[in-house]
Design a protein around this motif. Sequence first.
Motif, PDB file in Angstrom:
ATOM      1  N   LEU A   6       0.650  -1.273  -0.305  1.00 62.88           N
ATOM      2  CA  LEU A   6       0.157  -0.010  -0.495  1.00 62.88           C
ATOM      3  C   LEU A   6       0.982   1.346   0.253  1.00 62.88           C
ATOM      4  O   LEU A   6       0.526   2.256   0.220  1.00 62.88           O
ATOM      5  N   ILE A   7       1.946   0.929  -0.368  1.00 63.08           N
ATOM      6  CA  ILE A   7       2.851   2.386  -0.561  1.00 63.08           C
ATOM      7  C   ILE A   7       2.584   3.430  -1.505  1.00 63.08           C
ATOM      8  O   ILE A   7       2.524   2.674  -2.624  1.00 63.08           O
ATOM      9  N   GLY A   8       2.230   4.501  -1.401  1.00 67.65           N
ATOM     10  CA  GLY A   8       1.867   5.234  -2.873  1.00 67.65           C
ATOM     11  C   GLY A   8       0.207   4.989  -3.446  1.00 67.65           C
ATOM     12  O   GLY A   8      -0.097   6.010  -4.127  1.00 67.65           O
ATOM     13  N   VAL A   9      -0.510   3.749  -2.238  1.00 68.96           N
ATOM     14  CA  VAL A   9      -1.905   3.522  -3.353  1.00 68.96           C
ATOM     15  C   VAL A   9      -2.600   5.008  -2.826  1.00 68.96           C
ATOM     16  O   VAL A   9      -3.111   4.261  -3.612  1.00 68.96           O
ATOM     17  N   ILE A  10      -2.703   5.579  -2.173  1.00 68.91           N
ATOM     18  CA  ILE A  10      -3.265   6.356  -2.229  1.00 68.91           C
ATOM     19  C   ILE A  10      -3.366   7.636  -2.468  1.00 68.91           C
ATOM     20  O   ILE A  10      -4.377   8.372  -3.302  1.00 68.91           O
ATOM     21  N   LYS A  11      -1.942   7.952  -3.413  1.00 74.97           N
ATOM     22  CA  LYS A  11      -2.201   8.398  -4.715  1.00 74.97           C
ATOM     23  C   LYS A  11      -2.047   7.775  -6.134  1.00 74.97           C
ATOM     24  O   LYS A  11      -2.521   9.320  -7.018  1.00 74.97           O
ATOM     25  N   ARG A  12      -3.196   6.854  -6.225  1.00 75.63           N
ATOM     26  CA  ARG A  12      -3.229   6.781  -7.123  1.00 75.63           C
ATOM     27  C   ARG A  12      -4.984   7.014  -7.114  1.00 75.63           C
ATOM     28  O   ARG A  12      -5.602   5.969  -8.103  1.00 75.63           O
ATOM     29  N   PHE A  13      -5.340   7.045  -6.600  1.00 74.99           N
ATOM     30  CA  PHE A  13      -7.059   7.200  -5.706  1.00 74.99           C
ATOM     31  C   PHE A  13      -6.896   8.906  -6.779  1.00 74.99           C
ATOM     32  O   PHE A  13      -6.568   9.330  -5.771  1.00 74.99           O
ATOM     33  N   PRO A  14      -8.057   9.188  -6.848  1.00 75.26           N
ATOM     34  CA  PRO A  14      -9.810   8.262  -7.354  1.00 75.26           C
ATOM     35  C   PRO A  14      -8.665   7.633  -8.185  1.00 75.26           C
ATOM     36  O   PRO A  14      -7.638   8.020  -9.198  1.00 75.26           O
ATOM     37  N   GLN A  15      -9.686   6.421  -8.801  1.00 75.47           N
ATOM     38  CA  GLN A  15      -9.385   5.810  -9.433  1.00 75.47           C
ATOM     39  C   GLN A  15     -10.268   4.382 -10.534  1.00 75.47           C
ATOM     40  O   GLN A  15     -11.021   3.989  -9.514  1.00 75.47           O
ATOM     41  N   TYR A  16     -10.230   4.386 -11.148  1.00 73.86           N
ATOM     42  CA  TYR A  16     -11.481   4.105 -11.860  1.00 73.86           C
ATOM     43  C   TYR A  16     -11.409   2.068 -11.469  1.00 73.86           C
ATOM     44  O   TYR A  16     -10.103   1.944 -11.569  1.00 73.86           O
ATOM     45  N   ARG A  17     -12.490   1.701 -11.393  1.00 73.65           N
ATOM     46  CA  ARG A  17     -12.686   0.482 -10.787  1.00 73.65           C
ATOM     47  C   ARG A  17     -13.872  -0.530 -11.910  1.00 73.65           C
ATOM     48  O   ARG A  17     -14.840  -0.132 -12.138  1.00 73.65           O
ATOM     49  N   GLY A  18     -13.675  -1.535 -12.688  1.00 73.51           N
ATOM     50  CA  GLY A  18     -13.886  -2.399 -13.563  1.00 73.51           C
ATOM     51  C   GLY A  18     -15.461  -2.739 -12.481  1.00 73.51           C
ATOM     52  O   GLY A  18     -16.447  -2.771 -13.307  1.00 73.51           O
ATOM     53  N   ARG A  19     -15.119  -3.467 -11.336  1.00 75.52           N
ATOM     54  CA  ARG A  19     -16.332  -3.821 -10.335  1.00 75.52           C
ATOM     55  C   ARG A  19     -17.133  -3.122 -10.506  1.00 75.52           C
ATOM     56  O   ARG A  19     -18.301  -3.203 -10.160  1.00 75.52           O
ATOM     57  N   GLU A  20     -16.717  -1.899  -9.982  1.00 79.20           N
ATOM     58  CA  GLU A  20     -18.362  -0.650  -9.855  1.00 79.20           C
ATOM     59  C   GLU A  20     -18.092   0.270 -11.448  1.00 79.20           C
ATOM     60  O   GLU A  20     -19.321   0.908 -11.460  1.00 79.20           O
ATOM     61  N   ASP A  21     -17.793   0.088 -12.055  1.00 82.95           N
ATOM     62  CA  ASP A  21     -17.776   1.200 -13.637  1.00 82.95           C
ATOM     63  C   ASP A  21     -17.966   2.280 -13.773  1.00 82.95           C
ATOM     64  O   ASP A  21     -18.901   3.107 -14.383  1.00 82.95           O
ATOM     65  N   LYS A  22     -16.970   2.767 -12.741  1.00 83.44           N
ATOM     66  CA  LYS A  22     -16.596   4.221 -12.752  1.00 83.44           C
ATOM     67  C   LYS A  22     -14.937   4.751 -11.629  1.00 83.44           C
ATOM     68  O   LYS A  22     -15.064   3.508 -11.035  1.00 83.44           O
ATOM     69  N   ILE A  23     -15.532   5.602 -11.697  1.00 84.79           N
ATOM     70  CA  ILE A  23     -14.425   6.516 -10.617  1.00 84.79           C
ATOM     71  C   ILE A  23     -13.958   5.947  -9.242  1.00 84.79           C
ATOM     72  O   ILE A  23     -15.702   6.849  -8.600  1.00 84.79           O
ATOM     73  N   GLY A  24     -13.425   6.048  -8.786  1.00 92.47           N
ATOM     74  CA  GLY A  24     -13.969   5.144  -6.649  1.00 92.47           C
ATOM     75  C   GLY A  24     -12.385   6.077  -6.317  1.00 92.47           C
ATOM     76  O   GLY A  24     -11.674   6.588  -6.909  1.00 92.47           O
ATOM     77  N   THR A  25     -13.251   5.901  -4.898  1.00 92.67           N
ATOM     78  CA  THR A  25     -12.602   6.973  -3.742  1.00 92.67           C
ATOM     79  C   THR A  25     -11.807   5.693  -2.889  1.00 92.67           C
ATOM     80  O   THR A  25     -11.884   4.528  -2.873  1.00 92.67           O
ATOM     81  N   ILE A  26     -10.743   6.706  -2.499  1.00 93.88           N
ATOM     82  CA  ILE A  26      -9.577   5.200  -1.431  1.00 93.88           C
ATOM     83  C   ILE A  26     -10.824   4.342  -0.378  1.00 93.88           C
ATOM     84  O   ILE A  26     -10.623   3.708   0.062  1.00 93.88           O
ATOM     85  N   GLU A  27     -11.692   5.258   0.046  1.00 89.41           N
ATOM     86  CA  GLU A  27     -12.863   5.511   0.658  1.00 89.41           C
ATOM     87  C   GLU A  27     -13.328   4.194   0.416  1.00 89.41           C
ATOM     88  O   GLU A  27     -13.577   2.761   1.613  1.00 89.41           O
TER      89      GLU A  27
END
Length: 297
Positions: free
Chosen positions: A71-92
């Motif tokens: 999870l090093i750096g993961v916070i900086k990769r969000f918001p991020q598109y996720r195919g499971r929800e088919d939308k841009i999602g937040t880290i929360e």
Amino acid sequence: MVDIFLRDYDVYKLDDSEDHREVKLGYEIFMNTAQYIGPENGDPIKAYSGNNLACTNCHLAAGTKPYSGPLIGVIKRFPQYRGREDKIGTIEERINGCMERSMNGRMMPETAPEMTALISYLKWLGRYAPDDGKIEGQGFLEITIPERAVDLEKGAQIFTLNCVVCHTAEGKGMKKPVGPGYLYPPLWGDDSYNNGAGMTRVITAAQFIKGNMPFGVQYTNPTLSDEEAYDVAGYINQQSRPVKPHLEKDFPDLKKKPVSTPYPPYVDDFPIEQHQLGPFQPIMAFYKTKFNMEKTK
């Protein structure tokens, strides 16, 4: 491997400032999730996790081990598109995805102190990461996917030889001597991840296993071959585990569903058994021919 994994991630060296207290709380929740938000935490209102797993059971070494979903750096990769929800999602939202699937629980309010603390810990982990959050060693170790179905008999043999010492022959794991949680997590059964978790995908599980298991293995010197990791991943994921409701709502665009997703519906006509156990190359070839999509998992 870049030296970002060699940086100092020891929270106990932090001072007692308010910000650092929150980082340390986030670390404690990450390491001892069941104690804080599990079903036996003592406050039903805060029982967001439905099992007694901890975040570090999948994101090893407190989220700092390469190729174990670090999870090093993961916070900086969000918001991020996720195919499971088919939308841009937040880290929360991504954390709550783990709550509902890997932890077999329910969503945590985004303003909950526990969520705020986890976010603070992730921000602290990412302080040395590049601005885009992308690091060598993120995700899981790539494998060459065998061009055959999983051999469940061989998978059972590999499990017996390499896994039972920590996870037991029944896959129930080894509990901590005091309090809720596990020294080594259950891999199936009521207290494990549910069938909607990413780890139920054979390819994903095989990648994790190859780079990290048996416990203590480093990606630079794996114990299991690609084929062994593949077979034991398939064996583990054929065992009984909790069922997540409404899985049919996952991947609104079914073309984006990973080929090893073990539950329907699919946009192809391959049987569910093949999506669970392979061979996966014919399914991948279908998506390439039909939709010009390159599938790797």
